[in-house]
Design an enzyme around this catalytic site. Structure first.
Site, PDB file in Angstrom:
ATOM      1  N   ASP A 178       7.753   3.659  14.719  1.00  0.00           N
ATOM      2  CA  ASP A 178       7.669   2.192  14.661  1.00  0.00           C
ATOM      3  C   ASP A 178       9.059   1.617  14.928  1.00  0.00           C
ATOM      4  OD1 ASP A 178       9.072   2.408  12.249  1.00  0.00           O
ATOM      5  OD2 ASP A 178       7.262   2.256  11.027  1.00  0.00           O
ATOM      6  N   ASP A 182      10.834   9.833  10.750  1.00  0.00           N
ATOM      7  CA  ASP A 182      10.619   8.627   9.947  1.00  0.00           C
ATOM      8  C   ASP A 182      11.361   8.789   8.630  1.00  0.00           C
ATOM      9  OD1 ASP A 182       9.710   6.120   9.357  1.00  0.00           O
ATOM     10  OD2 ASP A 182       7.587   6.580   9.568  1.00  0.00           O
ATOM     11  N   HIS A 214      14.871   3.009   2.722  1.00  0.00           N
ATOM     12  CA  HIS A 214      14.043   2.493   3.804  1.00  0.00           C
ATOM     13  C   HIS A 214      14.858   1.610   4.750  1.00  0.00           C
ATOM     14  CE1 HIS A 214      10.664   1.071   5.994  1.00  0.00           C
ATOM     15  NE2 HIS A 214      10.843  -0.166   5.581  1.00  0.00           N
ATOM     16  N   LYS A 273       4.090  -0.086  16.465  1.00  0.00           N
ATOM     17  CA  LYS A 273       3.069   0.027  15.415  1.00  0.00           C
ATOM     18  C   LYS A 273       2.793  -1.328  14.786  1.00  0.00           C
ATOM     19  CE  LYS A 273       4.127   1.144  10.990  1.00  0.00           C
ATOM     20  NZ  LYS A 273       4.674   1.951   9.888  1.00  0.00           N
ATOM     21  N   ARG A 282       0.905  -2.795  11.265  1.00  0.00           N
ATOM     22  CA  ARG A 282       0.259  -2.385  10.010  1.00  0.00           C
ATOM     23  C   ARG A 282      -0.904  -3.315   9.706  1.00  0.00           C
ATOM     24  NH1 ARG A 282       0.615   1.048   6.243  1.00  0.00           N
ATOM     25  NH2 ARG A 282       2.585   1.999   6.866  1.00  0.00           N
ATOM     26  N   ASP A 317      -0.907   3.876 -27.737  1.00  0.00           N
ATOM     27  CA  ASP A 317      -1.252   2.624 -27.036  1.00  0.00           C
ATOM     28  C   ASP A 317      -0.771   2.630 -25.586  1.00  0.00           C
ATOM     29  OD1 ASP A 317       1.447   2.471 -27.345  1.00  0.00           O
ATOM     30  OD2 ASP A 317       1.467   0.515 -28.344  1.00  0.00           O
ATOM     31  N   GLY A 318      -0.195   3.736 -25.141  1.00  0.00           N
ATOM     32  CA  GLY A 318       0.230   3.839 -23.740  1.00  0.00           C
ATOM     33  C   GLY A 318       1.695   3.573 -23.519  1.00  0.00           C
ATOM     34  N   GLU A 319       2.391   3.081 -24.568  1.00  0.00           N
ATOM     35  CA  GLU A 319       3.836   2.836 -24.390  1.00  0.00           C
ATOM     36  C   GLU A 319       4.571   4.153 -24.187  1.00  0.00           C
ATOM     37  OE1 GLU A 319       5.772   0.738 -27.532  1.00  0.00           O
ATOM     38  OE2 GLU A 319       4.644  -1.097 -27.162  1.00  0.00           O
ATOM     39  N   ARG A 343      10.227  -0.600   0.448  1.00  0.00           N
ATOM     40  CA  ARG A 343       9.562  -1.228   1.600  1.00  0.00           C
ATOM     41  C   ARG A 343       9.292  -2.707   1.371  1.00  0.00           C
ATOM     42  NH1 ARG A 343       4.863   2.993   2.876  1.00  0.00           N
ATOM     43  NH2 ARG A 343       4.963   3.201   0.615  1.00  0.00           N
TER      44      ARG A 343
HETATM   45  C1  R5P Z   1       7.440   1.980   7.287  1.00  0.00           C
HETATM   46  O1  R5P Z   1       8.111   1.122   7.776  1.00  0.00           O
HETATM   47  C2  R5P Z   1       7.990   3.328   6.910  1.00  0.00           C
HETATM   48  O2  R5P Z   1       9.162   3.637   7.596  1.00  0.00           O
HETATM   49  C3  R5P Z   1       6.956   4.408   7.170  1.00  0.00           C
HETATM   50  O3  R5P Z   1       6.697   4.463   8.542  1.00  0.00           O
HETATM   51  C4  R5P Z   1       5.681   4.114   6.448  1.00  0.00           C
HETATM   52  O4  R5P Z   1       5.933   3.650   5.164  1.00  0.00           O
HETATM   53  C5  R5P Z   1       4.820   5.338   6.376  1.00  0.00           C
HETATM   54  O5  R5P Z   1       3.655   5.002   5.678  1.00  0.00           O
HETATM   55  P1  R5P Z   1       2.278   5.684   6.052  1.00  0.00           P
HETATM   56  O6  R5P Z   1       2.520   7.160   6.040  1.00  0.00           O
HETATM   57  O7  R5P Z   1       1.337   5.241   4.953  1.00  0.00           O
HETATM   58  O8  R5P Z   1       1.874   5.166   7.379  1.00  0.00           O
END
Ligand code: R5P
Length: 338
Positions: free
Chosen positions: A194, A243, A155, A217, A219, A62-64, A121
């Protein structure tokens, strides 16, 4: 028999850590791996001089999810290694079930080693009607009976406040700095793709003695981002874009496009702690003039990826942290800067 540390090798072999049969606190160490990154678990186990404990992970019709730990854990100091990368929910649930199994099997101390922490995130509500997913994931982990969590390059450091159990926040940045240092062009500029990556970029800049630039940046969706501007002197310089993670590659791609338009030389280095590489990531990164792309193995990296990646393994860092925790020693330089 549980894979007790040091069993049969009281004099540790070269490259292994010196963990005696019984740690200072009188407990044996057991390492258990979920299914998310067995190769990393093997690397950690080899460093510690143990074998990962046996466990069964299967799906009922059942996926469990059904898990079973096949070792005697009573009185053991247990380390459960499971990054919660894609598929995030399945890996998180597996971690929770394994933790519950270990607790019920009598583990004296239970630590989750989560080299990549999914839902990080979602550390705040960007819009009304949203949950704080990072808090929910942290609550689930604490409720599963874990005594402590070890994570790598979260993050945001503020996530520590989400955990009701102690969190040890390690950093792979020193490892990545040393990986990038040897071939870094003299006229490099460290780029935060960013605003959230500015502190990270400053850390790399201090270690590598190079200036910093920042891309602004925005989003648009989970897969789409747009660069709205750039702060810093980049003309004629070779960018090192840093990053915490690469997910769909949108952030890195937008940063590189902006940098090239601003006069950077097309000799780009990209460094990230976590290579999720989902959706169009491989195609996007493959289309950029990236000369070096350096990541860690916090999440499993497929062998046949059509992308030239340099992988700085986390095995030594995690093994050293486990050794220190087991012996109640401070983690010191292994910890992320605040
Ligand atoms: C966002 O704040 C994170 O630090 C990364 O910059 C982000 O999650 C990267 O995601 P993607 O590669 O989809 O742009």
């Amino acid at each position: 028999m549980p894979p007790q540390l040091g069993k049969g090798c009281r004099t540790p072999r070269r490259g292994r850590l010196a963990i005696p049969l019984q740690g200072l606190i009188g407990m044996s160490v057991t390492l258990i791996s979920g299914s998310a990154n067995p190769a990393l678990a093997e690397s950690v186990a080899a460093r510690l001089g143990v074998k990962a404990a046996g466990r069964v992970l299967e799906r009922f019709p059942d996926g469990e999810l059904h898990v079973q730990v096949q070792e005697d854990l009573r009185g053991h100091d247990v380390y459960l290694l499971q990054p919660t990368g894609p598929p995030v929910d399945a890996h998180l649930l597996e971690l929770l079930l394994l933790a519950d199994a270990c607790r019920r099997a009598g583990a004296a101390r239970l630590t989750a080693v989560v080299p990549y922490f999914g839902y990080a995130r979602q550390d705040r509500r960007a819009r009304g009607g949203e949950p704080v997913g990072g808090r929910v994931a942290a609550d689930l982990i604490a409720a599963s009976g874990l005594h402590r969590v070890v994570a790598v390059d979260l993050h945001t450091a503020a996530l520590e406040g989400f955990f009701a159990v102690p969190l040890e926040h390690l950093s792979a940045v020193p490892l990545l700095v040393e990986a990038v240092r040897p071939a870094l062009p003299e006229r490099a500029v460290i780029v935060a793709p960013d605003l959230g990556a500015v502190k990270l970029a400053e850390r790399y800049a201090r270690a590598l003695d190079r200036p910093v630039a920042t891309v602004h940046k925005v989003r648009l969706s989970g897969e789409e981002v747009r660069a709205r501007g750039l702060v810093g002197e980049v003309r004629g310089r070779a960018p090192l874009v840093v990053d915490d993670m690469i997910s769909t590659g949108g952030t890195i791609t937008a940063a590189i496009t902006t940098l090239l338009a601003a006069g950077c030389v097309p000799e780009v280095t990209v460094v990230a702690s976590h290579a999720l590489l989902v959706g169009p990531a491989v195609e996007r990164l493959g289309a950029q003039p990236i000369r070096r792309l350096i990541v860690t193995d916090s999440v499993a990296i497929p062998r046949d990826l059509p992308l030239r990646l340099e992988v700085a393994g986390l095995g030594p860092l995690l093994a050293e942290a486990i050794d220190a925790l087991h012996h109640e020693r401070p983690l010191g330089r292994l910890l992320a800067e605040g």
